[in-house]
Write an enzyme that holds these catalytic residues in place. Structure first.
Site, PDB file in Angstrom:
ATOM      1  NE  ARG A   1      -8.861 -11.994   2.252  1.00 47.31           N
ATOM      2  CZ  ARG A   1      -9.477 -11.235   1.327  1.00 47.31           C
ATOM      3  NH1 ARG A   1      -8.486 -10.698   0.203  1.00 47.31           N
ATOM      4  NH2 ARG A   1     -10.588 -10.727   1.657  1.00 47.31           N
TER       5      ARG A   1
ATOM      6  CG  HIS B   1      -1.846  -1.142   1.520  1.00 46.62           C
ATOM      7  ND1 HIS B   1      -1.719  -1.868   2.302  1.00 46.62           N
ATOM      8  CD2 HIS B   1      -3.260  -1.254   0.946  1.00 46.62           C
ATOM      9  CE1 HIS B   1      -2.913  -2.826   2.255  1.00 46.62           C
ATOM     10  NE2 HIS B   1      -3.564  -2.378   1.372  1.00 46.62           N
TER      11      HIS B   1
HETATM   12  P1  AMP Z   1      -6.522  -3.775  -0.394  1.00 43.55           P
HETATM   13  O1  AMP Z   1      -6.414  -2.861   0.758  1.00 43.55           O
HETATM   14  O2  AMP Z   1      -6.072  -5.061  -0.480  1.00 43.55           O
HETATM   15  O3  AMP Z   1      -7.853  -3.597  -1.140  1.00 43.55           O
HETATM   16  O4  AMP Z   1      -5.440  -3.063  -1.565  1.00 43.55           O
HETATM   17  C1  AMP Z   1      -5.508  -1.651  -1.917  1.00 43.55           C
HETATM   18  C2  AMP Z   1      -4.804  -1.263  -2.946  1.00 43.55           C
HETATM   19  O5  AMP Z   1      -3.255  -1.760  -2.741  1.00 43.55           O
HETATM   20  C3  AMP Z   1      -5.029  -2.198  -4.334  1.00 43.55           C
HETATM   21  O6  AMP Z   1      -5.096  -1.414  -5.392  1.00 43.55           O
HETATM   22  C4  AMP Z   1      -4.154  -3.315  -4.123  1.00 43.55           C
HETATM   23  O7  AMP Z   1      -3.971  -3.899  -5.427  1.00 43.55           O
HETATM   24  C5  AMP Z   1      -2.959  -2.494  -3.629  1.00 43.55           C
HETATM   25  N1  AMP Z   1      -1.835  -3.571  -3.177  1.00 43.55           N
HETATM   26  C6  AMP Z   1      -1.906  -4.463  -2.162  1.00 43.55           C
HETATM   27  N2  AMP Z   1      -0.897  -5.200  -1.934  1.00 43.55           N
HETATM   28  C7  AMP Z   1      -0.014  -4.906  -2.811  1.00 43.55           C
HETATM   29  C8  AMP Z   1       1.183  -5.143  -3.213  1.00 43.55           C
HETATM   30  N3  AMP Z   1       1.797  -6.134  -2.677  1.00 43.55           N
HETATM   31  N4  AMP Z   1       1.969  -4.663  -4.056  1.00 43.55           N
HETATM   32  C9  AMP Z   1       1.375  -3.660  -4.707  1.00 43.55           C
HETATM   33  N5  AMP Z   1       0.140  -3.012  -4.807  1.00 43.55           N
HETATM   34  C10 AMP Z   1      -0.762  -3.749  -3.804  1.00 43.55           C
END
Ligand code: AMP
Length: 289
Positions: free
Chosen positions: A194, A37
C-alpha cells in the site's frame, strides 16, 4: 518455476513432492511483491525443500468500502522476482477457483473460519469488521490445498500472525508457523504494497509511525513502563494536521490483552492515516537491539 492457477494442479504437484519425502513451505501473499515479501520467501527456500508462494488478492478480507479493486496486481513482475529467488510454484488462483460463483449470492461458498472475537474485535478489527474472518478462512483453505510443513508470515501484520497462530493451535493444523521480522526502507518506513498509494510528501509524513514506535521503545529501554507516560511521547511527535491516529495500543504478544504497564511481552501497535492511506506498524518492547 511453475505458475499454477488451479487447485487440482497444485495438489498434484505437491502430492508428488510429498511422495518423495520433501518438505514444503508456503508463503501466502497478495502479490505486488517487495523486499518484505522476499525476506519471507528467502527464509522459506532456506528452510524447506520446496517453496510455494501464493498470490491471491482475497476478496473476502476486504470491506465494501476498501481498496479491493484498486489493490496493485503485478503478477508478471512478481513471477520474475520469485523465479530469481528459487521459488518452485506460484499458486495464483482466481476468486472463482477459490470461492466458486460468488461468496455472497450463491451457495458455492458458505463456510468461514471465525477467530475468537476477543482477538479480532480490536486494533485493525475494530474498523475492518470481518477482515480476520476472511484472513483465517483463506489461510485455512491454502493450508488444506498446499498442506505445507511450514508457513511464513511477517510480523508487519502482527495481529494477523497472533490470530493465525491461535487458529493453528486451536484447530490442530499440522503446520509450523514461522514469524519473520519487519523489513523497513532506508528511512525506517515498514514496507507495504500500500506504500504505492503514497505521494512523495506523504511518504515523509508516514515516517511518524516508526518514529513513534522507536521513541517508545527507547523510553522503555530507559526504564519507563507506565503506558500513559509512554503514550504521551507519541502525541508530542505527531503532527495532527498531516496525520490522523487510528490507534496506538499496548498489548500482550500472545493474548492481545491490554497492558497498563509495559513489559518484555508487550507489543506496541499503531495505525495512522497519512494522505488518505491507512498504514500500520508495530514494535516488540522485548526485542533486543
Ligand atoms: P500481503 O501481501 O500484504 O498480504 O503480505 C504477505 C505477507 O508478507 C504477510 O505475512 C505480511 O506480514 C508479510 N509482509 C508484508 N510486508 C512486510 C514487511 N515489510 N516485512 C515483513 N513481512 C512483511
Amino acid at each position: 518455476m511453475l505458475l499454477i492457477h488451479t487447485i487440482e494442479d497444485v495438489r498434484a504437484q505437491i502430492k508428488s513432492w510429498k511422495k518423495d519425502g520433501l518438505t514444503v513451505g508456503l508463503v501466502p501473499t497478495m502479490g505486488a511483491l517487495h523486499a518484505g515479501h522476499m525476506s519471507l520467501i528467502n527464509k522459506c527456500t532456506e528452510r524447506c525443500d520446496k517453496t510455494v508462494v501464493s498470490i491471491f488478492v482475497n476478496p473476502i478480507q476486504f470491506g465494501p468500502s476498501e481498496d479491493f479493486d484498486q489493490y496493485p496486481r503485478t503478477l508478471e513482475a512478481d513471477a520474475k522476482l520469485c523465479k530469481k529467488a528459487g521459488v518452485d510454484i506460484i499458486f495464483a488462483p482466481t476468486p472463482k477457483e477459490m470461492y466458486g460463483e460468488g461468496h455472497i449470492l450463491s451457495n458455492d461458498f458458505l463456510t468461514y473460519v471465525v477467530p475468537p472475537f476477543f482477538y479480532s474485535n480490536k486494533l485493525c478489527g475494530k474498523t475492518r469488521v470481518g477482515h480476520f474472518d476472511g484472513v483465517c478462512t483463506v489461510v485455512n483453505k491454502l493450508f488444506n490445498i498446499v498442506q505445507p510443513n511450514f508457513a511464513f508470515f511477517g510480523e508487519k501484520d502482527r495481529q494477523q500472525l497472533i490470530i493465525l497462530k491461535k487458529m493453528v493451535k486451536d484447530l490442530n493444523i499440522p503446520v509450523t508457523i514461522v514469524p519473520c521480522p519487519i523489513v523497513r526502507d532506508e528511512n525506517g518506513l515498514a514496507l507495504s504494497s500500500r506504500n504505492k498509494y503514497l505521494s512523495q510528501k506523504s511518504k515523509k509524513d508516514a515516517l511518524v509511525l516508526n518514529k513513534i514506535l522507536f521513541n517508545i521503545k527507547s523510553c522503555y529501554d530507559n526504564g519507563i513502563t507506565d503506558v500513559r507516560a509512554l503514550t504521551e511521547t507519541a502525541y508530542s511527535i505527531m503532527n495532527f494536521q498531516r496525520q490522523s491516529l487510528e490507534y496506538l495500543e499496548f498489548r500482550d504478544q500472545d493474548t492481545l490483552e491490554e497492558k497498563l504497564t509495559a513489559d518484555d511481552n508487550t507489543i506496541v501497535f499503531i495505525a495512522v492515516k497519512v494522505g488518505g492511506v491507512r498504514l500500520i506498524d508495530n514494535i516488540a518492547l522485548g526485542m533486543i537491539g
